[in-house]
Scaffold this motif. Structure first.
Motif, PDB file in Angstrom:
ATOM      1  N   LEU A  10     -10.140  25.866   7.819  1.00  0.00           N
ATOM      2  CA  LEU A  10     -10.260  24.611   8.562  1.00  0.00           C
ATOM      3  C   LEU A  10     -11.373  24.695   9.599  1.00  0.00           C
ATOM      4  O   LEU A  10     -11.988  23.694   9.934  1.00  0.00           O
ATOM      5  N   LYS A  11     -11.633  25.882  10.096  1.00  0.00           N
ATOM      6  CA  LYS A  11     -12.664  26.077  11.107  1.00  0.00           C
ATOM      7  C   LYS A  11     -14.046  26.294  10.491  1.00  0.00           C
ATOM      8  O   LYS A  11     -15.048  26.123  11.152  1.00  0.00           O
ATOM      9  N   GLN A  12     -14.092  26.667   9.229  1.00  0.00           N
ATOM     10  CA  GLN A  12     -15.354  26.940   8.547  1.00  0.00           C
ATOM     11  C   GLN A  12     -15.960  25.646   8.023  1.00  0.00           C
ATOM     12  O   GLN A  12     -15.357  24.964   7.212  1.00  0.00           O
ATOM     13  N   GLU A  13     -17.139  25.322   8.469  1.00  0.00           N
ATOM     14  CA  GLU A  13     -17.845  24.149   7.950  1.00  0.00           C
ATOM     15  C   GLU A  13     -18.969  24.552   7.020  1.00  0.00           C
ATOM     16  O   GLU A  13     -19.467  23.726   6.263  1.00  0.00           O
ATOM     17  N   GLU A  14     -19.378  25.831   7.077  1.00  0.00           N
ATOM     18  CA  GLU A  14     -20.420  26.333   6.205  1.00  0.00           C
ATOM     19  C   GLU A  14     -20.263  27.847   6.078  1.00  0.00           C
ATOM     20  O   GLU A  14     -19.789  28.510   6.994  1.00  0.00           O
ATOM     21  N   ILE A  15     -20.645  28.369   4.911  1.00  0.00           N
ATOM     22  CA  ILE A  15     -20.575  29.810   4.650  1.00  0.00           C
ATOM     23  C   ILE A  15     -21.772  30.196   3.787  1.00  0.00           C
ATOM     24  O   ILE A  15     -22.174  29.453   2.891  1.00  0.00           O
ATOM     25  N   ALA A  16     -22.319  31.367   4.048  1.00  0.00           N
ATOM     26  CA  ALA A  16     -23.381  31.933   3.219  1.00  0.00           C
ATOM     27  C   ALA A  16     -22.873  33.250   2.631  1.00  0.00           C
ATOM     28  O   ALA A  16     -22.115  33.979   3.278  1.00  0.00           O
ATOM     29  N   TYR A  17     -23.304  33.525   1.401  1.00  0.00           N
ATOM     30  CA  TYR A  17     -22.899  34.744   0.712  1.00  0.00           C
ATOM     31  C   TYR A  17     -24.120  35.472   0.167  1.00  0.00           C
ATOM     32  O   TYR A  17     -25.065  34.846  -0.316  1.00  0.00           O
ATOM     33  N   SER A  18     -24.050  36.782   0.207  1.00  0.00           N
ATOM     34  CA  SER A  18     -25.014  37.645  -0.445  1.00  0.00           C
ATOM     35  C   SER A  18     -24.345  38.186  -1.703  1.00  0.00           C
ATOM     36  O   SER A  18     -23.204  38.662  -1.644  1.00  0.00           O
ATOM     37  N   LEU A  19     -25.036  38.085  -2.824  1.00  0.00           N
ATOM     38  CA  LEU A  19     -24.513  38.586  -4.092  1.00  0.00           C
ATOM     39  C   LEU A  19     -25.508  39.553  -4.707  1.00  0.00           C
ATOM     40  O   LEU A  19     -26.642  39.653  -4.247  1.00  0.00           O
ATOM     41  N   ILE A  28     -19.443  21.766   4.087  1.00  0.00           N
ATOM     42  CA  ILE A  28     -18.598  20.591   3.904  1.00  0.00           C
ATOM     43  C   ILE A  28     -19.467  19.344   3.962  1.00  0.00           C
ATOM     44  O   ILE A  28     -20.387  19.250   4.781  1.00  0.00           O
ATOM     45  N   CYS A  29     -19.185  18.378   3.078  1.00  0.00           N
ATOM     46  CA  CYS A  29     -19.836  17.071   3.126  1.00  0.00           C
ATOM     47  C   CYS A  29     -18.748  16.009   2.952  1.00  0.00           C
ATOM     48  O   CYS A  29     -17.580  16.336   2.766  1.00  0.00           O
ATOM     49  N   GLU A  30     -19.118  14.749   3.019  1.00  0.00           N
ATOM     50  CA  GLU A  30     -18.135  13.659   2.972  1.00  0.00           C
ATOM     51  C   GLU A  30     -17.261  13.666   1.725  1.00  0.00           C
ATOM     52  O   GLU A  30     -16.084  13.384   1.776  1.00  0.00           O
ATOM     53  N   SER A  31     -17.848  13.988   0.584  1.00  0.00           N
ATOM     54  CA  SER A  31     -17.099  13.909  -0.672  1.00  0.00           C
ATOM     55  C   SER A  31     -16.533  15.245  -1.135  1.00  0.00           C
ATOM     56  O   SER A  31     -15.920  15.325  -2.182  1.00  0.00           O
ATOM     57  N   GLY A  32     -16.750  16.297  -0.375  1.00  0.00           N
ATOM     58  CA  GLY A  32     -16.257  17.617  -0.754  1.00  0.00           C
ATOM     59  C   GLY A  32     -17.140  18.702  -0.186  1.00  0.00           C
ATOM     60  O   GLY A  32     -17.118  18.981   1.004  1.00  0.00           O
ATOM     61  N   PHE A  42     -34.867  34.683  -2.299  1.00  0.00           N
ATOM     62  CA  PHE A  42     -34.574  33.577  -1.376  1.00  0.00           C
ATOM     63  C   PHE A  42     -35.238  32.262  -1.763  1.00  0.00           C
ATOM     64  O   PHE A  42     -35.481  31.409  -0.934  1.00  0.00           O
ATOM     65  N   ARG A  43     -35.502  32.087  -3.037  1.00  0.00           N
ATOM     66  CA  ARG A  43     -36.043  30.822  -3.519  1.00  0.00           C
ATOM     67  C   ARG A  43     -34.912  30.006  -4.131  1.00  0.00           C
ATOM     68  O   ARG A  43     -34.100  30.524  -4.896  1.00  0.00           O
ATOM     69  N   GLU A  44     -34.868  28.731  -3.773  1.00  0.00           N
ATOM     70  CA  GLU A  44     -33.815  27.844  -4.264  1.00  0.00           C
ATOM     71  C   GLU A  44     -33.934  27.672  -5.774  1.00  0.00           C
ATOM     72  O   GLU A  44     -34.997  27.353  -6.291  1.00  0.00           O
ATOM     73  N   ILE A  45     -32.822  27.895  -6.486  1.00  0.00           N
ATOM     74  CA  ILE A  45     -32.844  27.733  -7.936  1.00  0.00           C
ATOM     75  C   ILE A  45     -31.928  26.604  -8.406  1.00  0.00           C
ATOM     76  O   ILE A  45     -32.085  26.097  -9.507  1.00  0.00           O
ATOM     77  N   ASP A  46     -30.983  26.188  -7.575  1.00  0.00           N
ATOM     78  CA  ASP A  46     -30.106  25.087  -7.954  1.00  0.00           C
ATOM     79  C   ASP A  46     -29.302  24.655  -6.730  1.00  0.00           C
ATOM     80  O   ASP A  46     -29.295  25.311  -5.705  1.00  0.00           O
ATOM     81  N   GLY A  47     -28.621  23.570  -6.890  1.00  0.00           N
ATOM     82  CA  GLY A  47     -27.767  23.064  -5.833  1.00  0.00           C
ATOM     83  C   GLY A  47     -27.077  21.807  -6.305  1.00  0.00           C
ATOM     84  O   GLY A  47     -27.357  21.301  -7.390  1.00  0.00           O
ATOM     85  N   GLY A  48     -26.166  21.330  -5.507  1.00  0.00           N
ATOM     86  CA  GLY A  48     -25.461  20.117  -5.877  1.00  0.00           C
ATOM     87  C   GLY A  48     -24.257  19.882  -4.999  1.00  0.00           C
ATOM     88  O   GLY A  48     -24.145  20.440  -3.905  1.00  0.00           O
ATOM     89  N   GLN A  49     -23.358  19.062  -5.502  1.00  0.00           N
ATOM     90  CA  GLN A  49     -22.128  18.752  -4.780  1.00  0.00           C
ATOM     91  C   GLN A  49     -20.932  18.988  -5.674  1.00  0.00           C
ATOM     92  O   GLN A  49     -20.980  18.743  -6.883  1.00  0.00           O
ATOM     93  N   LEU A  50     -19.881  19.473  -5.060  1.00  0.00           N
ATOM     94  CA  LEU A  50     -18.591  19.605  -5.717  1.00  0.00           C
ATOM     95  C   LEU A  50     -17.689  18.586  -5.036  1.00  0.00           C
ATOM     96  O   LEU A  50     -17.365  18.718  -3.860  1.00  0.00           O
ATOM     97  N   ASP A  51     -17.351  17.536  -5.760  1.00  0.00           N
ATOM     98  CA  ASP A  51     -16.567  16.442  -5.194  1.00  0.00           C
ATOM     99  C   ASP A  51     -15.079  16.719  -5.337  1.00  0.00           C
ATOM    100  O   ASP A  51     -14.464  16.385  -6.352  1.00  0.00           O
TER     101      ASP A  51
END
Length: 92
Positions: A10-19, A28-32, A42-51
């Motif tokens: 509930l306190k976490q609004e964002e998290i980063a992970y190293s894999l 967190i965003c409005e829809s999920g 460190f180059r962006e390869i994808d992204g999106g939303q999980l609703d």
């Protein structure tokens, strides 16, 4: 079945992970949840939303990371550190 959010989630609004094969960021965003996937450089390869609101941020991250990095071990890392490294690489 509704999954109850843990107090720490509930306190976490964002998290980063190293894999082993890259990096993962979720917030967190409005829809999920909104997420970004980075390669080992460190180059962006994808992204999106999980609703969904039925998963905690940790559960959503785990589900998404399994899609992009099957069987990789993950470690939570500093969001600020991830963004600093992404910004450095983007200027090269």
């Amino acid at each position: 079945m509704s999954i109850k959010r843990k107090d720490t989630d509930l306190k976490q609004e964002e998290i980063a992970y190293s894999l082993e094969e890259g990096y993962f960021y979720i917030q967190i965003c409005e829809s999920g949840y909104d997420y970004t996937v980075y390669d080992p450089n460190f180059r962006e390869i994808d992204g999106g939303q999980l609703d969904t609101s039925n998963l905690t941020i940790t559960q959503a991250a785990k589900e998404l990371m399994e899609e992009y990095f099957p069987n990789d071990k993950s470690k939570i890392m500093s969001v600020n550190t991830l963004f600093e490294l992404v910004n450095i690489v983007s200027t090269i």
